[in-house]
Design an enzyme around this catalytic site. Sequence first.
Site, short mmCIF file in Angstrom:
data_model
loop_
_atom_site.label_atom_id
_atom_site.label_comp_id
_atom_site.label_asym_id
_atom_site.label_seq_id
_atom_site.Cartn_x
_atom_site.Cartn_y
_atom_site.Cartn_z
NE ARG A 62 -2.65 0.58 3.46
CZ ARG A 62 -2.50 1.45 4.54
NH1 ARG A 62 -2.74 2.64 4.35
NH2 ARG A 62 -2.21 0.81 5.59
CE1 TYR A 115 -14.58 10.17 -17.52
CE2 TYR A 115 -13.46 9.99 -15.42
CZ TYR A 115 -14.29 9.50 -16.52
OH TYR A 115 -14.69 8.07 -16.23
CG ASP A 187 -6.78 14.44 -16.54
OD1 ASP A 187 -5.80 13.88 -17.24
OD2 ASP A 187 -7.68 14.06 -16.34
CE LYS A 212 -9.84 6.29 -19.56
NZ LYS A 212 -9.56 6.37 -18.16
#
Length: 396
Positions: A62, A115, A187, A212
């Site tokens: 983590r 987005y 972004d 992506k």
Amino acid sequence: MDKRVKPEGFREETLVIHADEEVAEDGSVAPAIYYSATFRARDAAEFREMASTSRHPRYYTRYGNPVHERVAKVVAGLEGTETAIMTGSGMGAIATTILALVQAGDHVIAQTRHYMSTAKIMDEMLPKFGVDVTLVEQTDVGAFERAIRPNTRLIMLESPANPTMVVTDIAAVTELAKPRGIIVVADNTFATPINQRPHELGVDVVVHSATKYLGGHHDLTAGVICTSEALADRIWQTHISLGSVLSPMDAWLLLRGLRTLPVRMERINANALALARFLEEQPQIERVHYPGLPSHPQHELAKRQMRGFGGMIALEIKGGYEETARFVSALNLPLNAVSLGGVESLVVHTAAMWGGVMTEEQMKTAGIQPNFVRFSVGLEHVEDLKADLWQALQKV
């Protein structure tokens, strides 16, 4: 003698293959997958060092993992930042960054076009935590300046914006923010660092949905936060609390995908530009939105801040919702599926996709019309894609 290469000065094609060699631990050419949740210390002193080191790659997955470390070297090298943090998804990267950098009483400036999940953070999540948000028209630099308040702590950018392909003048916005100590987050998913490097334009934190283009094969979910060491330490504290963890397998797949990012984007850029030009000539198309076209309202700005125009095309079909649905259904090569940036072309009827999670008012603010199509151009031969688009348009 240490013969491991250093990434400084490499061109992108070399960097994606060799930038992570400096943190490789063995002689294997292909990196190992470290499927271990936890890592053993040799003694109490080493355990204390592991537990207290930010983003240690061999303490607890983590917190970090050896494969995360290798991916971070490559992506940070591409974006020109000091370091990077890996997350379990693109929204994990965006939400973690924003929540780490603002608190109750702060003010955030964002674009009207983002987005959809980023837009929901601005519209719904941040106000619940006492953070004010002002949405501005991203094409108007003056709107950003007028929105700044004494308590403005963060500006969120996305360029080109999903799904409308509107471009933000990144350098102009960062010039407003820097003297005021405002952190700018961008972004860069649609552009990729191959086509645009926001950090060079003054952005403090660059985020990606690595699901992506960075991954590039529609087989993983991942996010990346690229920034300075100092900001990474701040963001990492929130990251380990929120727990948006990237699995070792997805990290390994992402590293493999990154190896071919420059060559994939070269082909995707060429395909998309050729298809945008082709689509603009078709009588069934009302409008094509692509920054590489001279008809795009911000084509000159895109040429200044981008080296290539990417693989995303937005188009408006003449007619309305039903005509657009027929066009999308008639396509054979582009798959009717969400996401983008892989080797396969994908297409979505944007109003159908966004309508399930956004209100009509939110869709109107984002500029999403009933006849809107988002087309993610892949690596198929451009003439085959043209032929398929042509036959589908005859059914509108």
